[in-house]
Design a protein around this motif. Structure first.
Motif, PDB file in Angstrom:
ATOM      1  N   HIS A  88      22.470  68.731  60.691  1.00 25.21           N
ATOM      2  CA  HIS A  88      22.087  68.264  59.355  1.00 25.21           C
ATOM      3  C   HIS A  88      23.068  68.780  58.308  1.00 25.21           C
ATOM      4  N   LYS A  89      23.417  70.058  58.396  1.00 26.15           N
ATOM      5  CA  LYS A  89      24.359  70.633  57.437  1.00 26.15           C
ATOM      6  C   LYS A  89      25.735  69.992  57.568  1.00 26.15           C
ATOM      7  N   ALA A  90      26.143  69.709  58.795  1.00 32.78           N
ATOM      8  CA  ALA A  90      27.449  69.088  59.014  1.00 32.78           C
ATOM      9  C   ALA A  90      27.530  67.705  58.374  1.00 32.78           C
ATOM     10  N   LEU A  91      26.446  66.949  58.427  1.00 30.90           N
ATOM     11  CA  LEU A  91      26.453  65.629  57.804  1.00 30.90           C
ATOM     12  C   LEU A  91      26.633  65.733  56.294  1.00 30.90           C
ATOM     13  N   ASP A  92      26.133  66.799  55.703  1.00 31.89           N
ATOM     14  CA  ASP A  92      26.346  67.018  54.273  1.00 31.89           C
ATOM     15  C   ASP A  92      27.778  67.440  53.968  1.00 31.89           C
ATOM     16  N   LEU A  93      28.385  68.213  54.881  1.00 37.32           N
ATOM     17  CA  LEU A  93      29.735  68.729  54.650  1.00 37.32           C
ATOM     18  C   LEU A  93      30.822  67.700  54.978  1.00 37.32           C
TER      19      LEU A  93
ATOM     20  N   ALA B 242      21.610  64.516  73.833  1.00 36.25           N
ATOM     21  CA  ALA B 242      20.837  63.277  73.807  1.00 36.25           C
ATOM     22  C   ALA B 242      20.591  62.771  72.396  1.00 36.25           C
ATOM     23  N   ILE B 243      20.309  61.460  72.318  1.00 35.63           N
ATOM     24  CA  ILE B 243      19.885  60.810  71.073  1.00 35.63           C
ATOM     25  C   ILE B 243      18.547  60.117  71.317  1.00 35.63           C
ATOM     26  N   ARG B 244      17.924  59.635  70.241  1.00 37.56           N
ATOM     27  CA  ARG B 244      16.745  58.788  70.399  1.00 37.56           C
ATOM     28  C   ARG B 244      16.861  57.595  69.446  1.00 37.56           C
TER      29      ARG B 244
ATOM     30  N   CYS C 211      25.920  73.807  68.670  1.00 35.14           N
ATOM     31  CA  CYS C 211      24.535  74.161  68.378  1.00 35.14           C
ATOM     32  C   CYS C 211      23.784  74.520  69.656  1.00 35.14           C
ATOM     33  N   ARG C 212      22.662  75.168  69.472  1.00 37.42           N
ATOM     34  CA  ARG C 212      21.807  75.473  70.611  1.00 37.42           C
ATOM     35  C   ARG C 212      21.234  74.177  71.164  1.00 37.42           C
ATOM     36  N   PRO C 213      21.215  74.009  72.495  1.00 39.83           N
ATOM     37  CA  PRO C 213      20.653  72.784  73.050  1.00 39.83           C
ATOM     38  C   PRO C 213      19.265  72.480  72.485  1.00 39.83           C
ATOM     39  N   GLY C 214      19.097  71.253  72.004  1.00 43.17           N
ATOM     40  CA  GLY C 214      17.807  70.838  71.482  1.00 43.17           C
ATOM     41  C   GLY C 214      17.555  71.175  70.038  1.00 43.17           C
ATOM     42  N   ASP C 215      18.538  71.771  69.346  1.00 43.24           N
ATOM     43  CA  ASP C 215      18.357  72.181  67.954  1.00 43.24           C
ATOM     44  C   ASP C 215      19.416  71.505  67.087  1.00 43.24           C
ATOM     45  N   ASN C 216      19.009  70.889  65.980  1.00 48.17           N
ATOM     46  CA  ASN C 216      19.972  70.139  65.166  1.00 48.17           C
ATOM     47  C   ASN C 216      20.098  70.635  63.724  1.00 48.17           C
TER      48      ASN C 216
ATOM     49  N   GLU D 217      17.766  57.464  64.376  1.00 48.68           N
ATOM     50  CA  GLU D 217      18.169  56.457  63.400  1.00 48.68           C
ATOM     51  C   GLU D 217      18.227  56.987  61.973  1.00 48.68           C
ATOM     52  N   ILE D 218      17.400  57.961  61.609  1.00 45.85           N
ATOM     53  CA  ILE D 218      17.415  58.470  60.234  1.00 45.85           C
ATOM     54  C   ILE D 218      18.736  59.173  59.944  1.00 45.85           C
ATOM     55  N   MET D 219      19.169  60.050  60.857  1.00 43.45           N
ATOM     56  CA  MET D 219      20.431  60.757  60.639  1.00 43.45           C
ATOM     57  C   MET D 219      21.620  59.816  60.699  1.00 43.45           C
ATOM     58  N   VAL D 220      21.553  58.797  61.553  1.00 45.50           N
ATOM     59  CA  VAL D 220      22.630  57.817  61.605  1.00 45.50           C
ATOM     60  C   VAL D 220      22.683  57.001  60.318  1.00 45.50           C
ATOM     61  N   ALA D 221      21.513  56.652  59.780  1.00 45.44           N
ATOM     62  CA  ALA D 221      21.485  55.926  58.503  1.00 45.44           C
ATOM     63  C   ALA D 221      22.123  56.770  57.392  1.00 45.44           C
ATOM     64  N   TYR D 222      21.847  58.073  57.418  1.00 45.24           N
ATOM     65  CA  TYR D 222      22.425  58.971  56.410  1.00 45.24           C
ATOM     66  C   TYR D 222      23.944  59.063  56.585  1.00 45.24           C
TER      67      TYR D 222
END
Length: 223
Positions: free
Chosen positions: A70-75, A116-118, A61-66, A97-102
Motif C-alpha cells: 500500500h505504501k509503495a503504491l503511494d510512493l 497471489a492476487i484475487r 514483504c512478509r508472505p500474506g501481508d501487503n 481490484e481495489i489496489m489495481v484501480a488505485y
C-alpha cells in the motif's frame, strides 16, 4: 527496525529507455541476455496481455501481508512498475481490484506479485499489467514488516530499484540498469533477424543447412 524500512530510490531507467523497449518480445531480450535470467515460469500475466515496461520500485514483504505494498503504491511515480517479493507464497492474496484501480489511477505501468492476487476475473478483463504466481480468494494482513526500495529476488532473478522490468505473454524479465543500452541494441538486431526469417519462411527460401552442419559437428551418425 531491521527489515522494516523505506528507502528512497537513487536511480531509474529513463522514460526514453522504457519507450525503446516497449513492444520488443521478451523472448528476444531473454535470448540476447544468454537465457540466464528469468522471473520463473509461475509469474504469469493476470490481465489482457498488454505489454508492461517501466522502472522497478521494489517491495519485499512478509508472505500474506501487503502493508508495505500500500505504501509503495503511494510512493511510486507514473510509469513505475511496483515489484513485490512476497516469497512466492499463495496462501493469501497481496492485491486485488481495489489496489489495481488505485495503481491505474496513479498512472503506474504495472504490478508484479511474487505471490497471489484475487479478483482475477476483473483483472483479466483489464489492460493494466499485473503479473503474479497464483490466485486465491483469501485476503492479506496489514502488519508488516517489509522493505521498500531494496533488492529483491524472484525465482533467482535479482531486481534492484530502478532496473527495467518488462513483461508480455511469455513472462517477466529484468534488464539491469547498467546494461539497458547494450541489451537494447542486441535485441533490436535479434528481432530484425527473426523478422527476416519469418519473411524467408513465407517466401519458401529459409536456409536450414545449419541443422546438418551442427549435427555433423556434434558427431551425429547418419547425417
Amino acid at each position: 527496525m531491521i527489515g522494516f524500512e523505506i528507502h528512497t530510490r537513487q536511480r531509474a531507467v529513463s522514460a526514453q529507455t522504457v519507450a525503446d523497449f516497449r513492444g520488443l518480445p521478451v523472448a528476444n531480450v531473454s535470448d540476447v541476455m544468454s537465457r540466464m535470467t528469468a522471473g520463473g515460469p509461475t509469474l504469469r500475466p493476470m490481465h489482457d496481455g498488454t505489454y508492461m515496461a517501466g522502472p522497478a520500485l521494489t517491495v519485499r514483504c512478509r508472505p500474506g501481508d501487503n502493508l508495505l505494498v500500500h505504501k509503495a503504491l503511494d510512493l511510486a511515480k507514473p510509469g513505475d512498475v511496483v515489484v513485490v517479493d512476497a516469497g512466492g507464497d499463495l496462501t493469501n492474496a497481496i492485491i486485488g481490484e481495489i489496489m489495481v484501480a488505485y495503481a491505474t489511477r496513479r498512472q503506474l505501468a504495472g504490478i508484479v506479485i511474487h505471490g497471489a492476487i484475487r479478483d482475477s476475473a476483473t483483472l483479466q478483463r483489464g489492460s493494466f499489467p499485473v503479473f503474479a504466481a497464483g490466485v486465491t480468494h483469501r485476503g492479506p494482513y496489514k502488519d508488516g514488516p517489509g522493505v521498500i526500495n531494496g533488492p529483491v529476488s524472484l525465482a533467482g532473478m535479482v531486481i534492484e530499484p530502478g532496473d527495467l522490468v518488462i513483461g508480455d505473454e511469455d513472462g517477466l524479465l529484468c534488464v539491469p540498469y547498467g546494461q539497458v543500452d547494450e541489451v537494447l541494441a542486441a535485441t533490436r538486431e535479434k528481432h530484425h533477424v527473426e523478422e527476416k526469417m519469418m519473411a524467408d519462411i513465407a517466401a519458401d527460401r529459409l536456409d536450414t543447412s545449419w541443422i546438418d552442419a551442427r549435427l555433423k559437428t556434434l558427431g551425429c551418425m547418419g547425417v
